[in-house]
Design an enzyme around this catalytic site. Structure first.
Site, PDB file in Angstrom:
ATOM      1  N   HIS A  65       1.149  -1.688  -0.157  1.00  0.00           N
ATOM      2  CA  HIS A  65      -0.084   0.192   0.028  1.00  0.00           C
ATOM      3  C   HIS A  65       0.678   1.176  -0.337  1.00  0.00           C
ATOM      4  O   HIS A  65       0.899   1.797   1.076  1.00  0.00           O
ATOM      5  CB  HIS A  65      -0.650   0.300   0.905  1.00  0.00           C
ATOM      6  CG  HIS A  65      -1.573  -1.098   1.166  1.00  0.00           C
ATOM      7  ND1 HIS A  65      -2.972  -1.390   0.386  1.00  0.00           N
ATOM      8  CD2 HIS A  65      -1.907  -2.236   2.006  1.00  0.00           C
ATOM      9  CE1 HIS A  65      -3.786  -2.321   0.824  1.00  0.00           C
ATOM     10  NE2 HIS A  65      -3.217  -3.145   1.146  1.00  0.00           N
ATOM     11  N   GLY A  70      -5.176   2.137   5.791  1.00  0.00           N
ATOM     12  CA  GLY A  70      -6.179   2.299   6.907  1.00  0.00           C
ATOM     13  C   GLY A  70      -7.113   3.300   7.046  1.00  0.00           C
ATOM     14  O   GLY A  70      -8.400   3.081   6.206  1.00  0.00           O
ATOM     15  N   GLU A  72      -8.828   2.514   9.474  1.00  0.00           N
ATOM     16  CA  GLU A  72     -10.626   2.047  10.203  1.00  0.00           C
ATOM     17  C   GLU A  72     -10.041   3.071  11.661  1.00  0.00           C
ATOM     18  O   GLU A  72     -11.814   2.278  13.079  1.00  0.00           O
ATOM     19  CB  GLU A  72     -10.033   0.978  10.181  1.00  0.00           C
ATOM     20  CG  GLU A  72     -10.134  -0.331   9.331  1.00  0.00           C
ATOM     21  CD  GLU A  72      -9.326  -0.450   8.550  1.00  0.00           C
ATOM     22  OE1 GLU A  72      -7.855  -0.053   8.773  1.00  0.00           O
ATOM     23  OE2 GLU A  72      -9.059  -1.552   8.212  1.00  0.00           O
ATOM     24  N   ARG A 165     -15.840  -5.098   6.409  1.00  0.00           N
ATOM     25  CA  ARG A 165     -15.253  -4.036   5.664  1.00  0.00           C
ATOM     26  C   ARG A 165     -15.418  -3.685   4.002  1.00  0.00           C
ATOM     27  O   ARG A 165     -15.227  -2.934   3.233  1.00  0.00           O
ATOM     28  CB  ARG A 165     -14.348  -2.991   5.744  1.00  0.00           C
ATOM     29  CG  ARG A 165     -13.260  -3.498   7.511  1.00  0.00           C
ATOM     30  CD  ARG A 165     -11.652  -3.520   7.866  1.00  0.00           C
ATOM     31  NE  ARG A 165     -11.533  -5.005   7.693  1.00  0.00           N
ATOM     32  CZ  ARG A 165      -9.487  -5.186   7.942  1.00  0.00           C
ATOM     33  NH1 ARG A 165      -9.728  -4.013   7.887  1.00  0.00           N
ATOM     34  NH2 ARG A 165      -9.489  -6.272   7.434  1.00  0.00           N
ATOM     35  N   ARG A 229      -4.519 -15.795   7.866  1.00  0.00           N
ATOM     36  CA  ARG A 229      -4.877 -15.493   8.837  1.00  0.00           C
ATOM     37  C   ARG A 229      -5.319 -16.560   9.734  1.00  0.00           C
ATOM     38  O   ARG A 229      -6.338 -16.171  11.110  1.00  0.00           O
ATOM     39  CB  ARG A 229      -6.249 -15.324   7.802  1.00  0.00           C
ATOM     40  CG  ARG A 229      -7.225 -13.904   9.036  1.00  0.00           C
ATOM     41  CD  ARG A 229      -8.408 -13.525   8.803  1.00  0.00           C
ATOM     42  NE  ARG A 229      -8.063 -12.454   7.002  1.00  0.00           N
ATOM     43  CZ  ARG A 229      -7.563 -11.492   7.962  1.00  0.00           C
ATOM     44  NH1 ARG A 229      -7.358 -10.646   9.120  1.00  0.00           N
ATOM     45  NH2 ARG A 229      -7.456 -10.003   6.656  1.00  0.00           N
ATOM     46  N   ASP A 287       1.899  -6.446   2.309  1.00  0.00           N
ATOM     47  CA  ASP A 287       0.702  -4.818   2.906  1.00  0.00           C
ATOM     48  C   ASP A 287       1.202  -3.831   3.552  1.00  0.00           C
ATOM     49  O   ASP A 287       1.198  -3.561   4.232  1.00  0.00           O
ATOM     50  CB  ASP A 287      -0.023  -6.763   3.818  1.00  0.00           C
ATOM     51  CG  ASP A 287      -1.256  -5.617   3.452  1.00  0.00           C
ATOM     52  OD1 ASP A 287      -1.505  -5.355   3.058  1.00  0.00           O
ATOM     53  OD2 ASP A 287      -2.275  -6.621   4.970  1.00  0.00           O
ATOM     54  N   SER A 291      -2.879  -0.150   7.258  1.00  0.00           N
ATOM     55  CA  SER A 291      -3.108  -0.592   8.592  1.00  0.00           C
ATOM     56  C   SER A 291      -3.240  -2.327   9.460  1.00  0.00           C
ATOM     57  O   SER A 291      -3.784  -3.030   8.918  1.00  0.00           O
ATOM     58  CB  SER A 291      -4.286   0.357   9.166  1.00  0.00           C
ATOM     59  OG  SER A 291      -4.889  -0.731   9.125  1.00  0.00           O
TER      60      SER A 291
HETATM   61 ZN    ZN Z   1      -6.180  -7.147   2.935  1.00  0.00          ZN
END
Ligand code: ZN
Length: 391
Positions: A65, A70, A72, A165, A229, A287, A291
């Site tokens: 990114h 982010g 959030e 999200r 994850r 990543d 965030s």
């Molecule tokens: Zn992602």
């Protein structure tokens, strides 16, 4: 134009080739062999004696990114943009930039401008159109047109599924964007990949399977990330890899996320290979500058940190040192596999004709010593010798 000669490097192409000399000119590897003799009268030559250091292809990061992400937790939690040396010190010479949750205050023109800036500074940078949401935000009005008409744009992403999200797409919406990306890729000679953010919801990769089962889109059109994850999500990914789905795991993490059940990228690689995953079917992405929010069971934000592109190299080291994986297997995960899956044919390999994106690692510690991006030296003796415009 000068010529660079790297002597006495232990080359991992990713396959181990033993001690080799390399000749670099015009940003490409033009010759490689044991004890090369060069007749270079009248030509400026820079020679680097690698003294047995490991020479590996520059790392290829399929998701960073670069303009930050982010937000959030409100405006003050929007993360900062990436600087050149953050990538080069990690050995990353190629990356794909994308938007995430926020496609309102973060825009695709801004992403494209930053991609051009990092390209000017020496990296190889590509972009995804779109963001988490569907229908996708675009530059030209269509995903297909963005991929065809914008040189840097090689796909769409990161489209969010299984996440609170995301825009809660159904399989038809996901199939439609995949069809756009597929045709856009075909018509422009690009991969047209659909890079997919997979959240923590129970539906996991279900939507991707549904598209593959109910439509004519092959599962290989998708490239899901964050599969580390949880062990359960990773296992589901391993099962689908047999059908042609490339898996991506996220190198950036936090102690809090690991305590909550996330696997480190290195651990995920070891676990997936132990489950029988083909070593050509998994990649790491940083990543970087995303965030890394933590949510409780009610979906409330409880903490937030920033992803680091440095995690690509940290994960390489962890995979070799802590999980005893062979370096050539780990290089596939941090470079070759992503390059192949993204259609970047001159990246991810050390061979004659490939781009001279090269990283020399200390053979004992695996620390990054020297980095070359398209033949230009970015890092020397572990220090960034080229800095971004505002660093
Ligand atoms: Zn992602």
């Amino acid at each position: 134009m000068s010529i660079l000669v790297i002597k006495n490097a232990q080359v991992f192409a990713p396959q181990p080739l033993g001690v080799q000399d390399l000749v670099v000119a015009g940003g490409k590897i033009v010759a490689m062999g044991a004890h090369l003799e060069l007749s270079t009268q009248g030509i400026e030559v820079t020679t680097l004696d690698a003294e047995g250091a490991y020479l590996i292809p520059g790392l290829v990061d399929p998701l960073a990114h670069i303009t930050g992400g982010g937000g959030e937790g409100g405006f003050h939690t929007r993360t900062p943009e990436m600087q050149l040396s953050e990538a080069t010190l990690a050995g990353v010479t190629t990356l794909v930039a994308g938007l995430g949750t926020d496609a309102t205050t973060r825009t695709l023109p801004d992403l494209l401008a930053k991609a051009h800036a990092l390209t000017h500074e020496g990296l190889s940078v590509y972009t995804y159109t779109g963001s988490y949401e569907l229908p996708a935000r675009t530059v030209t009005g269509s995903v297909r047109d963005d991929i065809i008409l914008i040189d840097k744009c090689i796909g769409v992403g990161e489209v969010a599924i299984a996440d609170h999200r995301g825009s809660q797409p159904d399989y038809r919406e996901l199939a439609k964007v995949a069809a756009e990306a597929r045709v856009g890729g075909m018509l422009s000679g690009k991969r047209g990949i659909v890079f997919v953010h997979v959240g923590g919801a129970a539906s996991q990769l279900g939507l991707i399977s549904e598209v593959a089962d109910k439509t004519d889109i092959p599962i290989s059109q998708f490239y899901p990330t964050h599969l580390n994850r949880s062990s359960a999500l990773l296992a589901q990914g391993v099962a689908l890899a047999g059908q042609g789905l490339m898996l991506d795991v996220t190198a950036s993490t936090t102690p809090e996320l690991l305590a909550a059940g996330e696997l480190s990228a290195a651990q995920a690689l070891a676990e997936a290979l132990a489950q029988g995953l083909d070593e050509n079917m998994i990649s790491f992405s940083s990543d970087g500058n995303a965030s890394l929010p933590e949510f409780n069971a009610k979906g409330e934000l409880t903490g937030l940190k920033v992803g680091r592109i440095q995690a690509m190299h940290d994960s390489l080291t962890e995979a070799v040192k802590a999980h005893n994986l062979p370096l050539e297997q780990v290089i596939k995960a941090v470079s070759s596999n992503a390059a192949r899956n993204l259609g970047l044919t001159t990246k991810g390999h050390i061979k004659v004709g490939a781009d001279a994106d090269l990283v020399l690692l200390d053979p004992a510690s695996l620390a990054v010593e020297h980095v070359f991006a398209q033949g230009e030296q970015m890092v020397a003796a572990g220090k960034a010798i080229r800095r971004g415009t505002f660093e």
